[in-house]
Design a protein around this motif. Sequence first.
Motif, PDB file in Angstrom:
ATOM      1  N   ARG A 199       0.953  -1.089  -0.106  1.00 40.22           N
ATOM      2  CA  ARG A 199      -0.021   0.188   0.075  1.00 40.22           C
ATOM      3  C   ARG A 199       0.920   1.289  -0.148  1.00 40.22           C
ATOM      4  O   ARG A 199       2.010   1.069   0.427  1.00 40.22           O
ATOM      5  CB  ARG A 199      -0.825  -0.093   1.290  1.00 40.22           C
TER       6      ARG A 199
ATOM      7  N   TYR B 210      -8.546  -3.859   6.201  1.00 38.40           N
ATOM      8  CA  TYR B 210      -8.303  -4.618   5.140  1.00 38.40           C
ATOM      9  C   TYR B 210      -6.970  -4.499   4.658  1.00 38.40           C
ATOM     10  O   TYR B 210      -6.528  -4.569   3.457  1.00 38.40           O
ATOM     11  CB  TYR B 210      -9.203  -4.038   4.058  1.00 38.40           C
TER      12      TYR B 210
ATOM     13  N   GLY C 276      -4.192  -9.949   2.686  1.00 36.22           N
ATOM     14  CA  GLY C 276      -3.552 -10.216   1.283  1.00 36.22           C
ATOM     15  C   GLY C 276      -2.719  -9.131   0.937  1.00 36.22           C
ATOM     16  O   GLY C 276      -2.154  -9.258  -0.389  1.00 36.22           O
ATOM     17  N   THR C 277      -2.467  -8.114   1.621  1.00 42.17           N
ATOM     18  CA  THR C 277      -1.605  -7.195   1.132  1.00 42.17           C
ATOM     19  C   THR C 277      -0.268  -7.847   1.173  1.00 42.17           C
ATOM     20  O   THR C 277       0.272  -8.404   2.244  1.00 42.17           O
ATOM     21  CB  THR C 277      -1.488  -6.084   2.049  1.00 42.17           C
TER      22      THR C 277
ATOM     23  N   GLU D 106       3.265 -10.811   3.938  1.00 41.16           N
ATOM     24  CA  GLU D 106       2.050 -10.523   3.853  1.00 41.16           C
ATOM     25  C   GLU D 106       1.452 -10.189   5.168  1.00 41.16           C
ATOM     26  O   GLU D 106       1.710 -10.581   6.130  1.00 41.16           O
ATOM     27  CB  GLU D 106       1.190 -11.860   3.315  1.00 41.16           C
TER      28      GLU D 106
ATOM     29  N   THR E 281      -8.807  -8.425   6.992  1.00 50.26           N
ATOM     30  CA  THR E 281      -9.795  -9.108   5.974  1.00 50.26           C
ATOM     31  C   THR E 281      -9.207  -8.763   4.575  1.00 50.26           C
ATOM     32  O   THR E 281      -8.672  -7.525   4.318  1.00 50.26           O
ATOM     33  CB  THR E 281     -11.220  -8.534   5.931  1.00 50.26           C
ATOM     34  N   ASP E 282      -9.024  -9.570   3.502  1.00 50.64           N
ATOM     35  CA  ASP E 282      -8.704  -9.443   2.300  1.00 50.64           C
ATOM     36  C   ASP E 282      -9.835  -8.566   1.553  1.00 50.64           C
ATOM     37  O   ASP E 282     -10.802  -9.222   1.327  1.00 50.64           O
ATOM     38  CB  ASP E 282      -8.224 -10.838   1.651  1.00 50.64           C
ATOM     39  N   PRO E 283      -9.155  -7.339   0.927  1.00 52.63           N
ATOM     40  CA  PRO E 283     -10.439  -6.632   0.408  1.00 52.63           C
ATOM     41  C   PRO E 283     -10.860  -7.318  -1.077  1.00 52.63           C
ATOM     42  O   PRO E 283     -11.882  -7.043  -1.490  1.00 52.63           O
ATOM     43  CB  PRO E 283      -9.784  -5.429   0.103  1.00 52.63           C
ATOM     44  N   CYS E 284      -9.835  -8.088  -1.627  1.00 55.67           N
ATOM     45  CA  CYS E 284     -10.052  -8.844  -2.886  1.00 55.67           C
ATOM     46  C   CYS E 284     -10.992 -10.062  -2.570  1.00 55.67           C
ATOM     47  O   CYS E 284     -11.124 -10.780  -3.620  1.00 55.67           O
ATOM     48  CB  CYS E 284      -8.830  -8.992  -3.537  1.00 55.67           C
ATOM     49  N   ALA E 285     -11.093 -10.552  -1.550  1.00 64.48           N
ATOM     50  CA  ALA E 285     -11.820 -11.747  -1.254  1.00 64.48           C
ATOM     51  C   ALA E 285     -13.102 -11.851  -1.305  1.00 64.48           C
ATOM     52  O   ALA E 285     -13.752 -10.819  -1.107  1.00 64.48           O
ATOM     53  CB  ALA E 285     -11.473 -12.545  -0.325  1.00 64.48           C
TER      54      ALA E 285
END
Length: 160
Positions: free
Chosen positions: A17, A24, A27-28, A115, A156-160
Motif C-alpha cells: 500500500r 483490510y 492479502g497485502t 503478507e 480481511t482481504d479486500p479482494c476476497a
Amino acid sequence: MTATFTVVPVAHVVGGRVEPTDDYWGGTRSVIRIDPERFTEESVVGLDAFSHLEVVFQFHLTDPADLPPETRHPRGNPDWPAGGSFAHRNMRRVNRLGVSRCRLVAVDGLDLHVEALDAVDGTPVLDIKPWFGAMGPQGEVREPAWPSEMLADYYTDPCA
C-alpha cells in the motif's frame, strides 16, 4: 529521563500500500528490503524457517505535532471508551514507532516477501525479529471488547 538515541533503519518497505488505512490489510503483499550497504545475506540465514516476523518500524507519514494530549475515542467512535496515548496502537505516538506481526512468504537474498504487514511503501524498518510462539503473552490475556469490534476487518482481504 530525557535521554535520546539515534536509530538507523535496517530496511525499507517496498510495494504494498501507498497510504495507511484503518482496515483490510489481509492479502497485502510487500517486501522488506534490507539495506545491502550495511548487511549481507548472512544476516538472514535461518530466517526462512519461521512463518512470521515481528517488525518494528517508524510511522514516517505521521505529523509529529499531531499528538493530542487529551484522551480520545478509538477511531473517533464515541461508542468506544476514550483512552490516553498509551491505550491506543495507532500512528499518533510520541516516538512514531509501530510494531507489526506479519507472515513471511519468502526470503530472496535481502528481500523478505511478507503478507499482512500494516506498513506502507517507503516505511523505514528499524528492526526485524522472527516470531517465537513461546515469546507471546504468558498467562490469561485480558482486554476490553472494543478492540475486537474495531479490528473485525483489519486483516480481511479486500479482494476476497
